[in-house]
Design a protein around this motif. Structure first.
Motif, PDB file in Angstrom:
ATOM      1  N   SER A 106      38.479  26.792  28.805  1.00  0.00           N
ATOM      2  CA  SER A 106      38.891  27.701  29.885  1.00  0.00           C
ATOM      3  C   SER A 106      37.847  28.793  30.059  1.00  0.00           C
ATOM      4  O   SER A 106      37.978  29.886  29.518  1.00  0.00           O
ATOM      5  CB  SER A 106      40.292  28.273  29.660  1.00  0.00           C
ATOM      6  N   PRO A 107      36.757  28.495  30.762  1.00  0.00           N
ATOM      7  CA  PRO A 107      35.706  29.475  31.046  1.00  0.00           C
ATOM      8  C   PRO A 107      36.208  30.513  32.056  1.00  0.00           C
ATOM      9  O   PRO A 107      37.308  30.372  32.585  1.00  0.00           O
ATOM     10  CB  PRO A 107      34.584  28.631  31.649  1.00  0.00           C
ATOM     11  N   VAL A 108      35.426  31.547  32.301  1.00  0.00           N
ATOM     12  CA  VAL A 108      35.834  32.545  33.287  1.00  0.00           C
ATOM     13  C   VAL A 108      35.861  31.866  34.657  1.00  0.00           C
ATOM     14  O   VAL A 108      34.849  31.342  35.117  1.00  0.00           O
ATOM     15  CB  VAL A 108      34.860  33.739  33.336  1.00  0.00           C
TER      16      VAL A 108
ATOM     17  N   GLN B  63      45.446  44.663  33.704  1.00  0.00           N
ATOM     18  CA  GLN B  63      44.749  45.010  32.471  1.00  0.00           C
ATOM     19  C   GLN B  63      44.255  43.728  31.810  1.00  0.00           C
ATOM     20  O   GLN B  63      44.958  42.721  31.827  1.00  0.00           O
ATOM     21  CB  GLN B  63      45.717  45.747  31.507  1.00  0.00           C
ATOM     22  N   ILE B  64      43.043  43.797  31.242  1.00  0.00           N
ATOM     23  CA  ILE B  64      42.523  42.685  30.444  1.00  0.00           C
ATOM     24  C   ILE B  64      42.980  42.966  29.016  1.00  0.00           C
ATOM     25  O   ILE B  64      42.549  43.964  28.426  1.00  0.00           O
ATOM     26  CB  ILE B  64      40.979  42.612  30.518  1.00  0.00           C
ATOM     27  N   THR B  65      43.841  42.117  28.462  1.00  0.00           N
ATOM     28  CA  THR B  65      44.594  42.541  27.280  1.00  0.00           C
ATOM     29  C   THR B  65      44.152  41.951  25.940  1.00  0.00           C
ATOM     30  O   THR B  65      44.442  42.536  24.896  1.00  0.00           O
ATOM     31  CB  THR B  65      46.084  42.224  27.465  1.00  0.00           C
ATOM     32  N   GLU B  66      43.505  40.786  25.942  1.00  0.00           N
ATOM     33  CA  GLU B  66      43.184  40.144  24.648  1.00  0.00           C
ATOM     34  C   GLU B  66      41.834  39.442  24.729  1.00  0.00           C
ATOM     35  O   GLU B  66      41.664  38.330  24.218  1.00  0.00           O
ATOM     36  CB  GLU B  66      44.278  39.140  24.258  1.00  0.00           C
ATOM     37  N   LEU B  67      40.870  40.103  25.334  1.00  0.00           N
ATOM     38  CA  LEU B  67      39.609  39.437  25.638  1.00  0.00           C
ATOM     39  C   LEU B  67      38.877  38.971  24.383  1.00  0.00           C
ATOM     40  O   LEU B  67      38.684  39.733  23.430  1.00  0.00           O
ATOM     41  CB  LEU B  67      38.726  40.418  26.432  1.00  0.00           C
TER      42      LEU B  67
ATOM     43  N   THR C 129      30.321  39.715  33.036  1.00  0.00           N
ATOM     44  CA  THR C 129      31.077  39.239  34.208  1.00  0.00           C
ATOM     45  C   THR C 129      32.515  39.749  34.180  1.00  0.00           C
ATOM     46  O   THR C 129      33.049  40.210  35.199  1.00  0.00           O
ATOM     47  CB  THR C 129      31.070  37.693  34.235  1.00  0.00           C
ATOM     48  N   VAL C 130      33.138  39.681  33.011  1.00  0.00           N
ATOM     49  CA  VAL C 130      34.536  40.126  32.896  1.00  0.00           C
ATOM     50  C   VAL C 130      34.629  41.636  33.083  1.00  0.00           C
ATOM     51  O   VAL C 130      35.502  42.142  33.804  1.00  0.00           O
ATOM     52  CB  VAL C 130      35.131  39.679  31.543  1.00  0.00           C
TER      53      VAL C 130
ATOM     54  N   ASN D 269      43.052  48.902  34.885  1.00  0.00           N
ATOM     55  CA  ASN D 269      43.068  50.115  34.060  1.00  0.00           C
ATOM     56  C   ASN D 269      42.075  50.086  32.914  1.00  0.00           C
ATOM     57  O   ASN D 269      41.663  51.147  32.424  1.00  0.00           O
ATOM     58  CB  ASN D 269      44.455  50.328  33.440  1.00  0.00           C
ATOM     59  N   GLY D 270      41.742  48.881  32.436  1.00  0.00           N
ATOM     60  CA  GLY D 270      40.843  48.807  31.292  1.00  0.00           C
ATOM     61  C   GLY D 270      40.874  47.441  30.644  1.00  0.00           C
ATOM     62  O   GLY D 270      41.560  46.520  31.111  1.00  0.00           O
ATOM     63  N   LEU D 271      40.072  47.335  29.575  1.00  0.00           N
ATOM     64  CA  LEU D 271      39.936  46.058  28.862  1.00  0.00           C
ATOM     65  C   LEU D 271      40.190  46.275  27.369  1.00  0.00           C
ATOM     66  O   LEU D 271      39.795  47.311  26.813  1.00  0.00           O
ATOM     67  CB  LEU D 271      38.523  45.490  29.009  1.00  0.00           C
ATOM     68  N   THR D 272      40.795  45.282  26.765  1.00  0.00           N
ATOM     69  CA  THR D 272      41.001  45.275  25.316  1.00  0.00           C
ATOM     70  C   THR D 272      40.423  43.989  24.750  1.00  0.00           C
ATOM     71  O   THR D 272      40.739  42.900  25.256  1.00  0.00           O
ATOM     72  CB  THR D 272      42.511  45.353  24.992  1.00  0.00           C
TER      73      THR D 272
END
Ligand code: XIL
Length: 301
Positions: free
Chosen positions: A210-212, A231-235, A250-251, A262-265
């Protein structure tokens, strides 16, 4: 800025990581955590099996450790996860029907009340949709209590902690596909009927299977256009070197291009901290050194 958290803050966003309570005493780990990140998600400590190991007997010490560490270092907290088919204690797995529904509501009320006022956003419901093209709900004991279990969960969370943003969180929803469209339709319906929901979390566990997706940003935007934050939660991104670094950029850029992102995790600090450490998917190597992916993410912020 020179750290992930400070750079994200420059556009009003956060940069977070999953944290394991037992690693806080590892000074390599906590040095990176305290320097780079301004949001934390307890990796396992707020899950049902951890917080209510036997019915109505709540256990918060590990999660409280992470919360107090975060508070004393000016980090915010993403709560994860109130209702989920996985990591349920044994006593939950043996319930069904009204007893299970009531146990879920009681669990949500207790946990969200314990952390009331301390949580930036809660993953209220995690991974409730099926993979593949059906667009159906995932079959689970919670789903078997009735299709309205998700909205019941959100209402209980809102009542317990009105200040927290309430998120629906899932994986394989990163592009426009049958699964993400099913989530989209649920959010649209919740907004139309006044069911409380404030945000959608995109786990973003990226690997070669599962690529971007090319429509990653467009997918975030279509949810934002429904009137929720994203939100990006479990990158985490399998790979190494320049390819991995470019994917991180890219992400990050996709989030920055969406006003309501809101942000990335990231889901851990060093590769060795990852739940899929064989994929070397994180921003720091096993020794805590910055990888090319780190520099690329920082430059993209
Ligand atoms: C994972 C943790 O990283 C592991 O330590 C644990 O053994 C299993 O759960 N989706 C989620 C997370 O929402 O809670 C999962 O975390 C990873 C997949």
């Amino acid at each position: 800025a020179t750290t992930l958290g400070a750079s994200a803050a420059a556009t009003g966003r956060y940069f977070g990581t999953a944290v394991a309570a037992y690693k806080l005493s590892d000074s390599v780990y906590s040095t990176i955590l305290d320097r780079e990140f301004n949001m934390v998600t307890p990796e396992n400590e707020m899950k049902w099996d951890a917080t209510e190991p036997s019915q109505n007997s709540f256990s918060y010490s590990s999660a409280d450790q992470i919360v107090s560490h975060a508070q004393s270092h000016n980090m915010r907290i993403r709560g994860h996860a109130l209702a989920w088919h996985s990591q349920q204690p044994g006593w939950v797995q043996s319930l069904s029907g009204t007893a299970l529904r009531n146990a879920m509501l009681n669990h949500i009320t207790n946990v969200a009340t314990h952390y009331k006022g301390k949580i930036y956003s809660w993953d209220v419901v995690n991974e409730a949709f099926a993979d593949g093209t059906s667009g159906a709900r995932r079959s689970s004991n919670l789903q078997n209590t009735g299709n309205d279990w998700i909205e019941a969960a959100f209402k209980a969370a809102r009542a317990a902690d009105p200040a927290a943003k309430l998120c629906y969180n899932d994986y394989n929803t990163d592009g426009v596909n049958a699964k993400s469209t099913a989530v989209y339709n649920m959010v649209k319906d919740f907004k139309a009927r006044g069911v409380p929901i404030d945000c959608v979390g995109f786990q973003s566990h990226i690997n070669s299977a599962s690529p971007v997706p090319s429509d990653y940003q467009a997918n975030l935007q279509r949810f934002a256009d429904l009137g929720v934050d994203v939100q990006i939660t479990e990158l985490d991104i399998a790979g190494s070197g320049t390819a991995q670094a470019n994917t991180y950029a890219t992400v990050v850029r996709a989030c920055l291009a969406v006003a309501r992102c809101n942000g990335l995790t990231v889901w851990g600090i060093r590769d060795s901290d990852s739940w899929r450490s064989g994929d070397t998917p994180l921003l720091f190597d096993n020794n805590g050194n910055k990888k090319a992916a780190y520099t690329s993410a920082l430059d993209a912020l």
